[in-house]
Design a protein around this motif. Structure first.
Motif, PDB file in Angstrom:
ATOM      1  N   UNK A 165       4.253  70.136  18.159  1.00 39.63           N
ATOM      2  CA  UNK A 165       4.893  69.239  17.541  1.00 39.63           C
ATOM      3  C   UNK A 165       6.263  68.880  17.469  1.00 39.63           C
ATOM      4  N   UNK A 166       6.937  70.067  17.530  1.00 35.37           N
ATOM      5  CA  UNK A 166       8.614  70.079  17.790  1.00 35.37           C
ATOM      6  C   UNK A 166       8.843  69.383  18.970  1.00 35.37           C
ATOM      7  N   UNK A 167       8.115  69.925  20.008  1.00 36.79           N
ATOM      8  CA  UNK A 167       8.582  69.009  21.364  1.00 36.79           C
ATOM      9  C   UNK A 167       8.207  67.583  21.529  1.00 36.79           C
ATOM     10  N   UNK A 168       7.027  67.209  20.493  1.00 36.51           N
ATOM     11  CA  UNK A 168       6.807  66.069  20.276  1.00 36.51           C
ATOM     12  C   UNK A 168       7.749  65.044  19.397  1.00 36.51           C
ATOM     13  N   UNK A 169       8.156  65.838  18.509  1.00 34.95           N
ATOM     14  CA  UNK A 169       9.427  65.055  17.828  1.00 34.95           C
ATOM     15  C   UNK A 169      10.587  65.116  18.778  1.00 34.95           C
ATOM     16  N   UNK A 170      10.803  65.978  19.588  1.00 35.58           N
ATOM     17  CA  UNK A 170      11.879  65.782  20.558  1.00 35.58           C
ATOM     18  C   UNK A 170      11.797  64.449  21.633  1.00 35.58           C
ATOM     19  N   UNK A 171      10.503  64.294  22.208  1.00 31.64           N
ATOM     20  CA  UNK A 171      10.173  63.167  22.950  1.00 31.64           C
ATOM     21  C   UNK A 171      10.231  62.124  22.053  1.00 31.64           C
ATOM     22  N   UNK A 172       9.898  61.736  20.855  1.00 30.89           N
ATOM     23  CA  UNK A 172      10.052  60.649  20.198  1.00 30.89           C
ATOM     24  C   UNK A 172      11.541  60.341  19.755  1.00 30.89           C
ATOM     25  N   UNK A 173      12.392  61.384  19.487  1.00 35.44           N
ATOM     26  CA  UNK A 173      13.722  61.083  19.270  1.00 35.44           C
ATOM     27  C   UNK A 173      14.444  60.428  20.484  1.00 35.44           C
ATOM     28  N   UNK A 174      13.826  61.166  21.640  1.00 34.21           N
ATOM     29  CA  UNK A 174      14.706  60.407  22.988  1.00 34.21           C
ATOM     30  C   UNK A 174      13.949  59.144  23.137  1.00 34.21           C
ATOM     31  N   UNK A 175      12.780  59.012  22.809  1.00 34.43           N
ATOM     32  CA  UNK A 175      12.476  57.318  22.851  1.00 34.43           C
ATOM     33  C   UNK A 175      13.214  56.539  22.172  1.00 34.43           C
ATOM     34  N   UNK A 176      13.356  57.071  20.854  1.00 38.62           N
ATOM     35  CA  UNK A 176      14.141  56.106  19.965  1.00 38.62           C
ATOM     36  C   UNK A 176      15.586  55.832  20.583  1.00 38.62           C
ATOM     37  N   UNK A 177      16.295  56.864  20.891  1.00 35.11           N
ATOM     38  CA  UNK A 177      17.776  56.441  21.418  1.00 35.11           C
ATOM     39  C   UNK A 177      17.703  55.945  22.822  1.00 35.11           C
ATOM     40  N   UNK A 178      16.838  56.523  23.583  1.00 34.35           N
ATOM     41  CA  UNK A 178      16.972  56.055  25.044  1.00 34.35           C
ATOM     42  C   UNK A 178      16.211  54.728  25.203  1.00 34.35           C
ATOM     43  N   UNK A 179      15.547  54.253  24.559  1.00 30.35           N
ATOM     44  CA  UNK A 179      14.269  53.240  24.869  1.00 30.35           C
ATOM     45  C   UNK A 179      14.307  52.233  23.615  1.00 30.35           C
ATOM     46  N   UNK A 180      14.205  52.801  22.556  1.00 28.35           N
ATOM     47  CA  UNK A 180      13.929  51.678  21.431  1.00 28.35           C
ATOM     48  C   UNK A 180      14.988  50.920  20.868  1.00 28.35           C
ATOM     49  N   UNK A 181      16.304  51.773  20.783  1.00 27.69           N
ATOM     50  CA  UNK A 181      17.339  51.335  20.346  1.00 27.69           C
ATOM     51  C   UNK A 181      17.910  50.167  21.415  1.00 27.69           C
ATOM     52  N   UNK A 182      18.009  50.513  22.719  1.00 25.43           N
ATOM     53  CA  UNK A 182      18.445  49.473  23.957  1.00 25.43           C
ATOM     54  C   UNK A 182      17.384  48.170  23.587  1.00 25.43           C
ATOM     55  N   UNK A 183      16.426  48.541  23.432  1.00 31.65           N
ATOM     56  CA  UNK A 183      15.357  47.391  23.256  1.00 31.65           C
ATOM     57  C   UNK A 183      15.527  46.559  22.072  1.00 31.65           C
ATOM     58  N   UNK A 184      15.907  47.024  21.191  1.00 33.81           N
ATOM     59  CA  UNK A 184      16.284  46.523  19.901  1.00 33.81           C
ATOM     60  C   UNK A 184      17.477  45.444  19.896  1.00 33.81           C
ATOM     61  N   UNK A 185      18.564  46.077  20.844  1.00 43.38           N
ATOM     62  CA  UNK A 185      19.682  45.066  21.054  1.00 43.38           C
ATOM     63  C   UNK A 185      19.411  43.921  21.761  1.00 43.38           C
ATOM     64  N   UNK A 186      18.265  44.143  22.996  1.00 41.10           N
ATOM     65  CA  UNK A 186      17.685  42.912  23.636  1.00 41.10           C
ATOM     66  C   UNK A 186      17.093  42.005  22.703  1.00 41.10           C
ATOM     67  N   UNK A 187      16.277  42.617  21.856  1.00 47.79           N
ATOM     68  CA  UNK A 187      15.592  41.496  20.757  1.00 47.79           C
ATOM     69  C   UNK A 187      16.652  41.115  19.867  1.00 47.79           C
ATOM     70  N   UNK A 188      17.744  41.512  19.484  1.00 47.86           N
ATOM     71  CA  UNK A 188      18.870  41.164  18.603  1.00 47.86           C
ATOM     72  C   UNK A 188      19.447  39.850  19.411  1.00 47.86           C
ATOM     73  N   UNK A 189      19.754  40.082  20.462  1.00 51.07           N
ATOM     74  CA  UNK A 189      20.309  39.012  21.554  1.00 51.07           C
ATOM     75  C   UNK A 189      19.438  37.735  21.700  1.00 51.07           C
ATOM     76  N   UNK A 190      18.054  38.296  21.814  1.00 54.96           N
ATOM     77  CA  UNK A 190      17.009  36.985  21.902  1.00 54.96           C
ATOM     78  C   UNK A 190      16.990  36.220  20.579  1.00 54.96           C
ATOM     79  N   UNK A 191      17.167  36.807  19.582  1.00 59.13           N
ATOM     80  CA  UNK A 191      16.983  36.353  18.225  1.00 59.13           C
ATOM     81  C   UNK A 191      18.280  35.510  17.984  1.00 59.13           C
TER      82      UNK A 191
END
Length: 242
Positions: free
Chosen positions: A35-61
């Motif tokens: 579960x701790x390793x899963x948390x690490x994966x999820x945090x990496x996903x947030x900062x390396x994938x989710x936030x950049x995509x959120x920026x893309x969607x902000x531009x589209x909006x």
């Protein structure tokens, strides 16, 4: 082809929800290293994938609404709203457990909580079909990150709601993913709606990830957390090189 792949991943999410109760290693005390390793994966996903995509969607909006009424940071405001909603839900569950006569929340709170995660899962299923980047690699990393996220969420929801979650909750959440995928496969909503859905989901994911790893009482394993974080980040970098 991508629709068939996304359906396989949607069914994979369903399988995770329906079988996580049998993964007894998740109940280890102190907190399971998985579960701790899963948390690490999820945090990496947030900062390396989710936030950049959120920026893309902000531009589209911004592009979609530039000729009408528009807020400067509407995607981030929606993401903040998603985070606040799920924080409020967590507080509601904790207050219910504290004021009740058992170690789990009341049935009324359970159904509110489950409906919220049903919508959350439906958005995840919809974005499997109608998300911004639907390459095979992108779908694969979306699936990996959210698989471990679902495992962590299921573990937390089972602790909050006990037998009610196993009897009703896991089935409701599994059906939410399938409903979202079906809606996405059958129809496409306006891009502004997709951007708003993604932003709301991003806020919910950020809150649900951080609440599982930050509290001191979780007794998380930092080496396992770091391994998950670095491993998933490395995989993302390797995938972008090909």
């Amino acid at each position: 082809m991508s629709d068939y792949v996304s359906l396989v991943f949607a069914l994979g999410f369903v399988l995770i929800h329906l079988t996580s109760k049998y993964m007894k290693f998740l109940d280890a005390v102190p907190r399971s290293r998985f579960l701790s390793a899963a948390g690490g994966v999820a945090v990496a996903y947030v900062f390396m994938h989710l936030l950049p995509e959120l920026n893309h969607y902000q531009q589209k909006m911004g592009e979609i609404t530039e000729e009408g009424f528009a807020l400067e940071h509407q995607a981030y405001l929606i993401a903040m709203t998603g985070l606040a909603v799920f924080y409020g839900l967590e507080r509601m569950v904790k207050v219910s457990k504290k004021n009740g006569d058992s170690n789990h929340a009341s049935p009324g709170v359970f159904w509110i909580h489950m409906f919220s995660f049903f919508v959350y899962n439906a958005i995840i299923g919809y974005l499997l079909v109608r998300g911004y980047d639907r390459t095979l690699w992108s779908l694969f990393f979306y699936f990996i990150a959210l698989t471990v996220h679902f495992l962590t969420n299921d573990h937390s929801l089972r602790q909050s709601h006990s037998k009610l979650y196993d009897r009703w909750g896991r089935w409701l959440l599994a059906s939410g993913v399938l409903l979202g995928w079906t809606v996405g496969a059958m129809t496409a909503v306006h891009e502004l709606v997709v951007s708003s859905l993604f932003a709301f989901l991003a806020g919910g994911v950020i809150l649900n990830v951080l609440k599982e790893e930050l509290p001191e009482e979780r007794e998380s394993s930092f080496p396992a957390f770091a391994l998950g974080l670095l491993g998933y980040t490395l995989l993302l970098f390797l995938s972008s090189a090909f």
